[in-house]
Design an enzyme around this catalytic site. Structure first.
Site, PDB file in Angstrom:
ATOM      1  N   GLY A  12       0.824  -1.215   0.000  1.00 15.54           N
ATOM      2  CA  GLY A  12       0.000   0.000   0.000  1.00 15.54           C
ATOM      3  C   GLY A  12       0.859   1.266   0.000  1.00 15.54           C
ATOM      4  O   GLY A  12       2.090   1.202  -0.071  1.00 15.54           O
ATOM      5  N   ILE A  14       1.530   3.877   2.250  1.00 13.17           N
ATOM      6  CA  ILE A  14       2.511   4.141   3.311  1.00 13.17           C
ATOM      7  C   ILE A  14       3.358   2.889   3.564  1.00 13.17           C
ATOM      8  O   ILE A  14       4.560   2.971   3.813  1.00 13.17           O
ATOM      9  CB  ILE A  14       1.820   4.644   4.600  1.00 13.17           C
ATOM     10  CG1 ILE A  14       0.937   5.859   4.275  1.00 13.17           C
ATOM     11  CG2 ILE A  14       2.853   5.021   5.664  1.00 13.17           C
ATOM     12  CD1 ILE A  14       0.048   6.316   5.409  1.00 13.17           C
ATOM     13  N   ASP A  33      -0.086  -8.814   2.240  1.00 13.86           N
ATOM     14  CA  ASP A  33      -1.082  -7.914   1.662  1.00 13.86           C
ATOM     15  C   ASP A  33      -2.081  -8.753   0.870  1.00 13.86           C
ATOM     16  O   ASP A  33      -1.679  -9.703   0.195  1.00 13.86           O
ATOM     17  CB  ASP A  33      -0.368  -6.909   0.735  1.00 13.86           C
ATOM     18  CG  ASP A  33      -1.157  -5.625   0.559  1.00 13.86           C
ATOM     19  OD1 ASP A  33      -2.329  -5.717   0.168  1.00 13.86           O
ATOM     20  OD2 ASP A  33      -0.603  -4.542   0.821  1.00 13.86           O
ATOM     21  N   ASN A  34      -3.360  -8.391   0.933  1.00 12.43           N
ATOM     22  CA  ASN A  34      -4.337  -9.123   0.108  1.00 12.43           C
ATOM     23  C   ASN A  34      -4.611  -8.412  -1.223  1.00 12.43           C
ATOM     24  O   ASN A  34      -5.487  -8.824  -1.983  1.00 12.43           O
ATOM     25  CB  ASN A  34      -5.648  -9.364   0.881  1.00 12.43           C
ATOM     26  CG  ASN A  34      -6.377  -8.062   1.191  1.00 12.43           C
ATOM     27  OD1 ASN A  34      -5.900  -6.979   0.854  1.00 12.43           O
ATOM     28  ND2 ASN A  34      -7.540  -8.171   1.830  1.00 12.43           N
ATOM     29  N   ASP A  60      -4.734 -12.327   3.701  1.00  7.66           N
ATOM     30  CA  ASP A  60      -5.726 -11.483   4.352  1.00  7.66           C
ATOM     31  C   ASP A  60      -5.503 -11.598   5.861  1.00  7.66           C
ATOM     32  O   ASP A  60      -5.597 -12.698   6.414  1.00  7.66           O
ATOM     33  CB  ASP A  60      -7.123 -11.966   3.965  1.00  7.66           C
ATOM     34  CG  ASP A  60      -8.212 -11.042   4.485  1.00  7.66           C
ATOM     35  OD1 ASP A  60      -7.952 -10.283   5.450  1.00  7.66           O
ATOM     36  OD2 ASP A  60      -9.321 -11.080   3.924  1.00  7.66           O
ATOM     37  N   SER A 127      -4.250   7.553  13.172  1.00  3.11           N
ATOM     38  CA  SER A 127      -4.545   8.781  12.423  1.00  3.11           C
ATOM     39  C   SER A 127      -4.915   9.911  13.367  1.00  3.11           C
ATOM     40  O   SER A 127      -5.502   9.684  14.432  1.00  3.11           O
ATOM     41  CB  SER A 127      -5.720   8.493  11.481  1.00  3.11           C
ATOM     42  OG  SER A 127      -6.264   9.684  10.982  1.00  3.11           O
ATOM     43  N   TYR A 152     -14.645   4.643   9.869  1.00  5.62           N
ATOM     44  CA  TYR A 152     -13.195   4.508   9.641  1.00  5.62           C
ATOM     45  C   TYR A 152     -12.414   5.077  10.819  1.00  5.62           C
ATOM     46  O   TYR A 152     -11.530   4.424  11.385  1.00  5.62           O
ATOM     47  CB  TYR A 152     -12.788   5.215   8.329  1.00  5.62           C
ATOM     48  CG  TYR A 152     -11.319   5.572   8.311  1.00  5.62           C
ATOM     49  CD1 TYR A 152     -10.353   4.611   8.052  1.00  5.62           C
ATOM     50  CD2 TYR A 152     -10.893   6.875   8.615  1.00  5.62           C
ATOM     51  CE1 TYR A 152      -9.006   4.933   8.087  1.00  5.62           C
ATOM     52  CE2 TYR A 152      -9.558   7.199   8.654  1.00  5.62           C
ATOM     53  CZ  TYR A 152      -8.615   6.226   8.391  1.00  5.62           C
ATOM     54  OH  TYR A 152      -7.289   6.548   8.443  1.00  5.62           O
ATOM     55  N   LYS A 156      -9.870   3.286  14.025  1.00  7.62           N
ATOM     56  CA  LYS A 156      -8.516   3.660  14.473  1.00  7.62           C
ATOM     57  C   LYS A 156      -8.493   3.808  15.991  1.00  7.62           C
ATOM     58  O   LYS A 156      -7.574   3.344  16.671  1.00  7.62           O
ATOM     59  CB  LYS A 156      -8.060   4.956  13.796  1.00  7.62           C
ATOM     60  CG  LYS A 156      -7.803   4.816  12.306  1.00  7.62           C
ATOM     61  CD  LYS A 156      -6.638   3.874  12.018  1.00  7.62           C
ATOM     62  CE  LYS A 156      -6.441   3.581  10.553  1.00  7.62           C
ATOM     63  NZ  LYS A 156      -5.528   2.456  10.285  1.00  7.62           N
ATOM     64  N   ASN A 202      -8.807  11.945  -1.484  1.00 10.67           N
ATOM     65  CA  ASN A 202      -7.833  12.833  -0.834  1.00 10.67           C
ATOM     66  C   ASN A 202      -7.392  13.942  -1.772  1.00 10.67           C
ATOM     67  O   ASN A 202      -7.449  13.817  -2.991  1.00 10.67           O
ATOM     68  CB  ASN A 202      -6.631  12.029  -0.333  1.00 10.67           C
ATOM     69  CG  ASN A 202      -7.031  11.050   0.768  1.00 10.67           C
ATOM     70  OD1 ASN A 202      -6.930   9.846   0.598  1.00 10.67           O
ATOM     71  ND2 ASN A 202      -7.504  11.573   1.876  1.00 10.67           N
ATOM     72  N   LEU A 203      -6.940  15.027  -1.169  1.00  9.74           N
ATOM     73  CA  LEU A 203      -6.668  16.251  -1.921  1.00  9.74           C
ATOM     74  C   LEU A 203      -5.559  16.088  -2.974  1.00  9.74           C
ATOM     75  O   LEU A 203      -5.756  16.445  -4.137  1.00  9.74           O
ATOM     76  CB  LEU A 203      -6.289  17.374  -0.933  1.00  9.74           C
ATOM     77  CG  LEU A 203      -5.932  18.702  -1.573  1.00  9.74           C
ATOM     78  CD1 LEU A 203      -7.128  19.315  -2.293  1.00  9.74           C
ATOM     79  CD2 LEU A 203      -5.397  19.684  -0.522  1.00  9.74           C
ATOM     80  N   ARG A 234      -4.682  21.776   7.130  1.00  9.09           N
ATOM     81  CA  ARG A 234      -4.159  20.460   7.501  1.00  9.09           C
ATOM     82  C   ARG A 234      -2.639  20.540   7.645  1.00  9.09           C
ATOM     83  O   ARG A 234      -2.005  21.495   7.190  1.00  9.09           O
ATOM     84  CB  ARG A 234      -4.465  19.419   6.405  1.00  9.09           C
ATOM     85  CG  ARG A 234      -5.934  19.166   6.158  1.00  9.09           C
ATOM     86  CD  ARG A 234      -6.565  18.381   7.284  1.00  9.09           C
ATOM     87  NE  ARG A 234      -7.945  18.037   6.981  1.00  9.09           N
ATOM     88  CZ  ARG A 234      -8.985  18.830   7.240  1.00  9.09           C
ATOM     89  NH1 ARG A 234      -8.801  20.020   7.792  1.00  9.09           N
ATOM     90  NH2 ARG A 234     -10.206  18.433   6.951  1.00  9.09           N
TER      91      ARG A 234
HETATM   92  C1  UD1 Z   1      -9.120  12.245   5.464  1.00  7.48           C
HETATM   93  C2  UD1 Z   1      -9.935  11.764   6.619  1.00  7.48           C
HETATM   94  C3  UD1 Z   1      -9.018  11.233   7.684  1.00  7.48           C
HETATM   95  C4  UD1 Z   1      -8.183  10.117   7.137  1.00  7.48           C
HETATM   96  C5  UD1 Z   1      -7.458  10.566   5.889  1.00  7.48           C
HETATM   97  C6  UD1 Z   1      -6.911   9.323   5.229  1.00  7.48           C
HETATM   98  C7  UD1 Z   1     -11.989  13.123   6.595  1.00  7.48           C
HETATM   99  C8  UD1 Z   1     -12.795  14.116   7.343  1.00  7.48           C
HETATM  100  N1  UD1 Z   1     -10.793  12.806   7.137  1.00  7.48           N
HETATM  101  O1  UD1 Z   1      -8.318  13.336   5.954  1.00  7.48           O
HETATM  102  O2  UD1 Z   1      -9.781  10.735   8.748  1.00  7.48           O
HETATM  103  O3  UD1 Z   1      -7.255   9.659   8.081  1.00  7.48           O
HETATM  104  O4  UD1 Z   1      -8.347  11.207   4.962  1.00  7.48           O
HETATM  105  O5  UD1 Z   1      -6.358   9.620   4.025  1.00  7.48           O
HETATM  106  O6  UD1 Z   1     -12.401  12.649   5.572  1.00  7.48           O
HETATM  107  N2  UD1 Z   1     -10.225  18.657  -0.198  1.00  7.48           N
HETATM  108  C9  UD1 Z   1     -10.808  19.427  -1.192  1.00  7.48           C
HETATM  109  N3  UD1 Z   1     -11.149  18.829  -2.362  1.00  7.48           N
HETATM  110  C10 UD1 Z   1     -10.951  17.495  -2.591  1.00  7.48           C
HETATM  111  C11 UD1 Z   1     -10.352  16.708  -1.564  1.00  7.48           C
HETATM  112  C12 UD1 Z   1     -10.015  17.341  -0.386  1.00  7.48           C
HETATM  113  O7  UD1 Z   1     -11.005  20.635  -1.029  1.00  7.48           O
HETATM  114  O8  UD1 Z   1     -11.313  17.008  -3.672  1.00  7.48           O
HETATM  115  C13 UD1 Z   1      -9.817  19.305   1.065  1.00  7.48           C
HETATM  116  C14 UD1 Z   1     -10.558  18.769   2.275  1.00  7.48           C
HETATM  117  O9  UD1 Z   1     -11.722  19.509   2.528  1.00  7.48           O
HETATM  118  C15 UD1 Z   1      -9.501  18.963   3.365  1.00  7.48           C
HETATM  119  C16 UD1 Z   1      -8.174  18.820   2.634  1.00  7.48           C
HETATM  120  O10 UD1 Z   1      -8.461  19.016   1.268  1.00  7.48           O
HETATM  121  O11 UD1 Z   1      -9.575  20.250   3.885  1.00  7.48           O
HETATM  122  C17 UD1 Z   1      -7.526  17.471   2.850  1.00  7.48           C
HETATM  123  O12 UD1 Z   1      -8.482  16.458   2.530  1.00  7.48           O
HETATM  124  P1  UD1 Z   1      -8.080  14.914   2.468  1.00  7.48           P
HETATM  125  O13 UD1 Z   1      -6.862  14.738   1.636  1.00  7.48           O
HETATM  126  O14 UD1 Z   1      -9.313  14.155   2.073  1.00  7.48           O
HETATM  127  O15 UD1 Z   1      -7.646  14.566   3.954  1.00  7.48           O
HETATM  128  P2  UD1 Z   1      -8.434  14.754   5.336  1.00  7.48           P
HETATM  129  O16 UD1 Z   1      -9.849  15.105   5.126  1.00  7.48           O
HETATM  130  O17 UD1 Z   1      -7.632  15.677   6.169  1.00  7.48           O
END
Ligand code: UD1
Length: 342
Positions: A12, A14, A33-34, A60, A127, A152, A156, A202-203, A234
């Site tokens: 994966g 990390i 890993d599965n 698994d 987390s 989720y 944790k 994720n962003l 963040r």
């Molecule tokens: C998320 C989870 C967290 C988890 C982690 C695992 C939530 C509330 N939290 O963290 O519990 O451990 O993923 O990877 O879901 N953003 C945008 N546009 C996007 C995607 C994200 O604006 O398309 C913003 C989000 O609002 C946030 C930031 O980017 O402010 C980071 O988002 P993300 O990467 O999803 O991480 P977390 O939300 O912090």
């Protein structure tokens, strides 16, 4: 001669970066890993980077007999790093039982087999989600834990409790929980990185996929938060920095330098970065103008969080080396390499 480490979820995101750093530090890695959310070829890439391919067992961790087999087969295992878990926050709300079963059962199986085979040390992948929206920033390990916003996040918290109670009850178990803030980026070789299946939640993978043309635009989830530019804050850290912290935690346990049978460390850069600042960093290092649009808030998002990593700095002798720009650059290099493969 250094001992072997069982890395669950070793192909994966990390897990693979941690396998690289373990091998670079002289450990043998047995990866289990599965392939639920990863690819077997990542294991070969780890071999290309380090010159030593980990043993990969397709397993698994919820399968008790299979975990038993692993410990019997590899008596050299002296420590476990447990990454294998489901991690999609949104999906966990729709499928809570799958998340509770997978994430909790795997942890119990490992602890039971560690006891059975006399493996004393476990590092757990936790987390910062366990803190919810903290009242005071930055977050220390003493900050109160809040009710998790998703199944989720709750897994944790529950797994941390299971590990903590086990370390307290059984004198032959020592554990470290590492609470990650937001890991991003990819290995400097460009050979391994984050491999989201489907649309990324994720962003950073969403940013790089938008920049490469796989997604039309990035939706910025809200700009009406109580932060300087209105977007969420963040604490982003480079995944290779995060990986090294796992090596330090394993070494601490193996060398008996832990101060208690159960310890917790925050792993972050210690700096809050807004979504807009992250976008600007990406644009700066990639030279690409990102298409984005401000939309409504995402349900369950917290406004702002960043770590006080001083305990990890002091006790693990660890701190982040890479900058946000470094991490963004590596994520972009990885996305470009992925396009060549697609
Ligand atoms: C998320 C989870 C967290 C988890 C982690 C695992 C939530 C509330 N939290 O963290 O519990 O451990 O993923 O990877 O879901 N953003 C945008 N546009 C996007 C995607 C994200 O604006 O398309 C913003 C989000 O609002 C946030 C930031 O980017 O402010 C980071 O988002 P993300 O990467 O999803 O991480 P977390 O939300 O912090």
């Amino acid at each position: 001669m250094k001992p072997a480490v069982l890395v669950t979820g070793g192909t994966g995101y990390i897990g693979s970066h941690t396998a690289v750093e373990l091998i670079n530090s002289g450990f043998d890695v047995i990866s289990a890993d599965n392939l639920h959310n990863s690819e077997a070829w990542i294991n070969e890439r780890i071999g290309m980077i380090t010159g030593k391919t980990p043993i990969l067992e397709i397993a698994d961790i919820c399968d008790t007999a299979r975990v038993d087999d692993l410990f019997r087969k590899y008596p050299a295992i002296k420590a476990v790093i447990h990454f294998a878990a489901y991690k999609a926050v949104g999906e966990s709300v729709e499928k809570p039982l799958e998340y509770y079963r997978n994430n909790i059962l795997s942890t119990i199986n490992l602890l039971e087999m560690m006891k059975k085979y006399g493996t004393a040390h476990i590092v757990f992948s936790s987390s910062c989600t366990v803190y919810g929206q903290p009242d005071v920033l930055p977050v220390t390990e003493e900050s109160p834990l809040k009710q998790a916003a998703s199944p989720y996040g709750n897994t944790k918290k529950i797994c941390e409790d299971i590990i903590k109670d086990s370390a307290s009850a059984y004198s032959d178990i020592n554990a470290v929980s590492l609470r990650y803030f937001n890991p991003i980026g990819a290995h400097s070789s460009g050979l391994i990185g984050e491999l989201p299946r489907g649309v990324p939640e994720n962003l950073v993978p969403f940013i790089t996929q938008t920049a490469i043309g796989l997604r039309d635009e990035l939706k910025v989830f809200g700009n009406d938060y109580d932060t300087p530019d209105g977007t969420c804050i963040r604490d982003y850290l480079h995944v290779s920095d995060l990986a090294i912290a796992h090596v330090k935690a394993v070494e601490r346990l193996l060398n008996g330098r832990n101060k208690a049978s159960y310890e917790v460390f925050n792993l972050g850069a210690g700096k809050g970065v807004s979504v807009m600042e992250a976008i600007k960093s990406f644009e700066r290092v990639s030279g690409v103008k990102l298409k984005y649009r401000i939309t409504g808030r995402r349900h369950g998002d917290i406004e702002k969080i960043w770590a006080d990593p001083s305990l990890a700095n002091r006790e693990l002798g660890w701190k982040t080396i890479y900058t946000l720009d470094d991490a963004m650059k590596s994520a972009w290099q990885w996305e470009i390499k992925l396009r060549e493969m697609r």
